[in-house]
Design an enzyme around this catalytic site. Structure first.
Site, PDB file in Angstrom:
ATOM      1  N   CYS A  73       0.829  -1.202   0.000  1.00  0.00           N
ATOM      2  CA  CYS A  73       0.000   0.000   0.000  1.00  0.00           C
ATOM      3  C   CYS A  73       0.866   1.256   0.000  1.00  0.00           C
ATOM      4  O   CYS A  73       1.860   1.339   0.726  1.00  0.00           O
ATOM      5  CB  CYS A  73      -0.906  -0.014   1.223  1.00  0.00           C
ATOM      6  SG  CYS A  73      -1.842   1.498   1.471  1.00  0.00           S
ATOM      7  N   TYR A 257     -10.207  30.942   1.469  1.00  0.00           N
ATOM      8  CA  TYR A 257     -10.305  29.480   1.322  1.00  0.00           C
ATOM      9  C   TYR A 257     -10.924  28.955   2.622  1.00  0.00           C
ATOM     10  O   TYR A 257     -10.388  28.066   3.286  1.00  0.00           O
ATOM     11  CB  TYR A 257      -8.943  28.841   1.078  1.00  0.00           C
ATOM     12  CG  TYR A 257      -8.106  29.509   0.006  1.00  0.00           C
ATOM     13  CD1 TYR A 257      -8.257  29.182  -1.333  1.00  0.00           C
ATOM     14  CD2 TYR A 257      -7.142  30.455   0.346  1.00  0.00           C
ATOM     15  CE1 TYR A 257      -7.476  29.785  -2.315  1.00  0.00           C
ATOM     16  CE2 TYR A 257      -6.364  31.069  -0.621  1.00  0.00           C
ATOM     17  CZ  TYR A 257      -6.527  30.735  -1.954  1.00  0.00           C
ATOM     18  OH  TYR A 257      -5.751  31.339  -2.911  1.00  0.00           O
ATOM     19  N   ASP A 321      -6.142  29.401   4.267  1.00  0.00           N
ATOM     20  CA  ASP A 321      -5.827  27.967   4.291  1.00  0.00           C
ATOM     21  C   ASP A 321      -5.971  27.456   2.867  1.00  0.00           C
ATOM     22  O   ASP A 321      -6.962  26.806   2.515  1.00  0.00           O
ATOM     23  CB  ASP A 321      -6.781  27.255   5.248  1.00  0.00           C
ATOM     24  CG  ASP A 321      -6.428  25.783   5.438  1.00  0.00           C
ATOM     25  OD1 ASP A 321      -5.446  25.314   4.825  1.00  0.00           O
ATOM     26  OD2 ASP A 321      -7.142  25.097   6.198  1.00  0.00           O
ATOM     27  N   CYS A 348      -0.627  23.158   4.008  1.00  0.00           N
ATOM     28  CA  CYS A 348      -0.542  21.699   4.033  1.00  0.00           C
ATOM     29  C   CYS A 348       0.605  21.176   3.175  1.00  0.00           C
ATOM     30  O   CYS A 348       0.825  19.966   3.107  1.00  0.00           O
ATOM     31  CB  CYS A 348      -1.856  21.068   3.585  1.00  0.00           C
ATOM     32  SG  CYS A 348      -2.360  21.505   1.914  1.00  0.00           S
TER      33      CYS A 348
END
Length: 392
Positions: A73, A257, A321, A348
């Site tokens: 995975c 955002y 964000d 992020c």
């Protein structure tokens, strides 16, 4: 071949150099001597897997998930590293991106840490939103790294316990391309499906509108609306944003955002009745306006941030964000033109943040405070909150 592995790089790899060749190696740790198998060659470098660990790092542990490892995975990058070592690797990546791409002085980043979000299952059982790929036989699973191949699993170790208990992976999903599960704060699971070659989700079962809580704030959003996947992330980020910005009574603010409007609601409470907050979001699934309806001093604009911000006038404080690609030069320019006293950036992706740091510098702004959080344990990803102010 056998190589000695060097520093970690962005993307979940470590770097090895042999006879002038560069190899980006997954499933290895800095300092290890490993046997690698090349998985993809480019013109100037190659990707590889560490298929045998000859001299292991003291940070190496046995992966808690049997589906983690070379050829398995691709969802997790660092299951072979102790959680505290994972955070050190991420801190190294963040510092490297901010200095090499963002142009910051390395001395300013000394002691930089990626902080733990102390979850009840530690680095496992935290992911509240899962999407599984479905093969031609209707079996769901997760894809291999950079591959369309699907690995069939009985459960995902980083999914929350309710998702693991839902037995979605044991069901027949023939004819579909993907199936997703959302675990919300009201303890109800929403299940959705997607047809092949389309990104539009179709509600299958459970609530169409999911409920989320952040401290004493409450939010509703569509089952496919954006929300942080770690249960502690939203409240942690809101606390950090409010601490960084220190919103004052009567100030004006933008939440760009905005998603469901978490930051907008938090700031609305801080600036009081004489303040005003404008949230900008173009995803109807976020239900931004509805979530801010109880705040008389806050409202939402349905629009693209880059197109909307230049027409908003002046502002005192800003929080944004943005998506993984970052804010970009146009949005940075529009924000600083509005002459706020401070801008708080929730990122992020470290590389995108670093590019925007460089753009801020061109406008005379610099990051004055910085915190990073391990909101995605076992993976290469993490979240950074940066406070930007005009350079002194």
């Amino acid at each position: 071949m056998i190589v000695t592995v060097g520093d970690v790089a962005a993307g979940g790899h470590c770097v090895a150099r042999v006879d002038g060749e560069v190899y980006f190696v997954r499933h290895a740790l800095p300092g290890e001597r490993v046997r690698i198998e090349v998985t993809d060659r480019k013109k100037r470098f190659a990707f590889a897997d560490a298929v045998e660990i000859i001299d292991p790092s003291p940070d190496r542990v046995e992966a808690p998930c049997p589906y983690a490892g070379p050829g398995k995975c691709g969802g997790c990058d660092f299951q072979h590293a102790a959680p505290e070592a994972q955070r050190r690797l991420k801190a190294h990546v963040l510092a490297d991106q901010l200095t090499r791409i963002g142009g910051l002085d390395p001395a300013r980043l000394e002691g930089l840490e990626v902080e733990e979000l102390p979850w009840k299952e530690g680095a496992l059982g935290w992911r509240t939103r899962m999407q599984y790929a479905v093969d031609a036989d209707g079996k769901a699973g997760l894809r291999k790294h950079k591959s369309r191949d699907i690995v069939h699993i009985d459960q995902c170790a980083i999914a929350t316990e309710p998702i693991r208990s839902a037995k979605v992976l044991a069901r027949d999903w023939k004819g579909l391309g993907a199936v997703g599960v959302v675990d919300s704060d009201d303890d109800k699971l929403a299940v959705y499906t997607q047809m092949r070659r389309t990104s539009r989700p179709h509600h299958k079962s459970g609530p169409k509108t999911v409920h989320q809580r952040v401290a004493d704030l409450e939010f509703d959003l569509a089952f496919d609306g954006f929300w942080q996947v770690h249960p502690l992330a939203a409240e942690t980020f809101l606390d950090c944003v409010l601490d960084f910005l220190q919103p004052r009574e009567g100030e004006s603010a933008w939440d760009l955002y905005a998603g469901a409007g978490v930051f907008a609601a938090g700031i609305a409470g801080a600036v009081g009745e004489t303040g005003r907050v404008v949230a900008v979001e173009n995803a109807k699934s976020s239900h931004t306006a509805a979530n801010l309806a109880e705040w008389k001093n806050a409202g939402a604009i349905d629009g693209d941030v880059a197109e909307t911000v230049p027409a908003l006038g002046g502002v005192d404080v800003v929080v944004l964000d943005p998506p993984r690609s970052g804010a970009g030069a146009d949005v940075v320019a529009a924000m600083v033109t509005a002459r706020p006293r401070a801008i708080c950036y929730v990122a992020c992706d470290a590389g995108a943040l670093a590019r925007d740091v460089k753009t801020f510098a061109e406008h005379g702004w610099e990051p004055t405070r910085l915190r990073a959080f391990d909101a995605f344990p076992m993976t290469q990803h993490f979240e950074t909150v940066a406070l930007f102010e005009p350079a002194s």
